[in-house]
Design an enzyme around this catalytic site. Structure first.
Site, PDB file in Angstrom:
ATOM      1  N   SER A 157      -6.553   6.278   3.486  1.00 32.66           N
ATOM      2  CA  SER A 157      -5.308   6.231   2.782  1.00 32.66           C
ATOM      3  C   SER A 157      -4.384   7.056   3.886  1.00 32.66           C
ATOM      4  O   SER A 157      -4.775   6.890   4.536  1.00 32.66           O
ATOM      5  CB  SER A 157      -4.735   5.989   1.349  1.00 32.66           C
TER       6      SER A 157
ATOM      7  N   ASP B 216      -5.439  -5.811   1.196  1.00 29.83           N
ATOM      8  CA  ASP B 216      -4.825  -4.147   0.651  1.00 29.83           C
ATOM      9  C   ASP B 216      -3.500  -4.370   2.018  1.00 29.83           C
ATOM     10  O   ASP B 216      -3.399  -4.971   3.096  1.00 29.83           O
ATOM     11  CB  ASP B 216      -5.661  -3.748   2.041  1.00 29.83           C
TER      12      ASP B 216
ATOM     13  N   HIS C  27      -7.096  -1.971  -1.997  1.00 29.58           N
ATOM     14  CA  HIS C  27      -7.249  -0.652  -1.475  1.00 29.58           C
ATOM     15  C   HIS C  27      -7.281   0.464  -2.580  1.00 29.58           C
ATOM     16  O   HIS C  27      -7.462  -0.057  -3.742  1.00 29.58           O
ATOM     17  CB  HIS C  27      -5.134  -0.141  -1.508  1.00 29.58           C
TER      18      HIS C  27
END
Length: 306
Positions: free
Chosen positions: A154, A247, A277
């Protein structure tokens, strides 16, 4: 994945973006490893303090699958996710242990400075400083700074991509960059941001909040925030890129893989279908987490044990 999202919804935890940064960190840390495997025992786990810049030292944690006297290991610098605002050594401890255990590589996780107390580019500076320190001083830990990789998930994936660009420009050789569901664009405006704006674990409101904590709107075209906007993607370290189909960030992850390939780079792109995600940290319930962790381990082993 659908059943897990339903369970998370029923828990009625307040969204992070409705809290202040300190409360958000506390909530994230309390839940971060609930859906991960128990922390795997390793022969060597050490807490460190790394000098990452003039007058700046940051906590770090070393994970190694063997004792120091057993030999010199290559090393992965790992940068945790959390929107540049939440996350810590504790929230990603289980994941880092899995990567070290599966790959046979030492992992050094960095606790870089967080926003809003430390806004852009503090996290970049800390990450780059840690990589430079490892390249020069890993031998003091019994590690091989000449066999070095960088990775993250991320926001940590964004930082890893940025640091790989900085390493190229500085002539610091990297064996691999591991980018797990990274952000790479400036304004969260791809089609997948609209398609998965709500109900898929990472929502638009959360992304907006993280960005606002970290960086002024006028600075968001800086490639150190949006590495897809770098002038040149040639000559970078080989990349392993792992993306989640559902995501908001998936389109920009694909775009970054394309940019690296078009510049002549070596890219292994894995798209994990039907997951969201943060799936990499859901190993108790999502089998794709373990698959991705093993794929990363295999890539690290191939790159760092040539």
């Amino acid at each position: 994945m659908r059943q897990l999202l339903e369970r998370i919804g029923k828990a009625r935890r307040p969204p992070l973006h409705t809290l202040g940064a300190v409360a958000a960190r506390r909530l994230y840390e309390s839940a971060a490893e609930v859906l991960e495997p128990p922390r795997a025992p390793l022969p060597r786990v050490e807490t460190l303090v790394l000098p990452v810049g003039p007058g700046v030292e940051r906590p770090a944690r070393l994970y190694a699958p063997q004792l120091r006297e057993a030999g010199v290991l290559p090393v992965l610098l790992y940068l945790h996710g959390g929107g540049f605002t939440v996350g810590s050594l504790e929230t990603h401890d289980s994941l880092c242990r899995q990567l070290a255990l599966r790959s046979g590589v030492a992992v050094v996780a960095l606790d870089y400075r967080l926003a809003p107390e430390h806004r852009f580019p503090a996290a970049v500076e800390d990450s780059w400083g840690a990589l430079q320190w490892l390249a020069r001083h890993a031998h003091t830990l019994g590690l091989d700074g000449a066999r070095l990789a960088v990775g993250g998930d991320s926001a940590g994936g964004t930082l890893a991509a940025v640091v790989a660009l900085m390493a190229r420009d500085a002539g610091l050789p990297l064996a691999l960059q591991v980018l797990i569901t990274p952000g790479t664009t400036a304004h969260a405006d791809t089609a997948s941001h609209a398609r998965y704006a709500e109900g898929f674990l990472l929502d638009k409101a959360g992304i907006d909040w993280f960005f606002d904590q970290y960086i002024d709107h006028a600075r968001r075209t800086d490639w150190r925030f949006a590495p897809l906007l770098a002038d040149d993607h040639a000559g970078l370290a080989p990349a392993w890129i792992g993306l989640a189909e559902c995501d908001p960030l998936v389109d920009e992850g694909v775009a970054y893989a394309d940019a690296l390939r078009m510049a002549g780079g070596v890219v292994e792109l894995e798209l994990y279908k039907g997951v969201t995600h943060d799936f990499i940290k859901l190993g108790r319930v999502i089998p794709e987490a373990a698959l991705a962790q093993q794929a990363i381990a295999d890539a690290l082993r191939a790159a760092l044990y040539p």
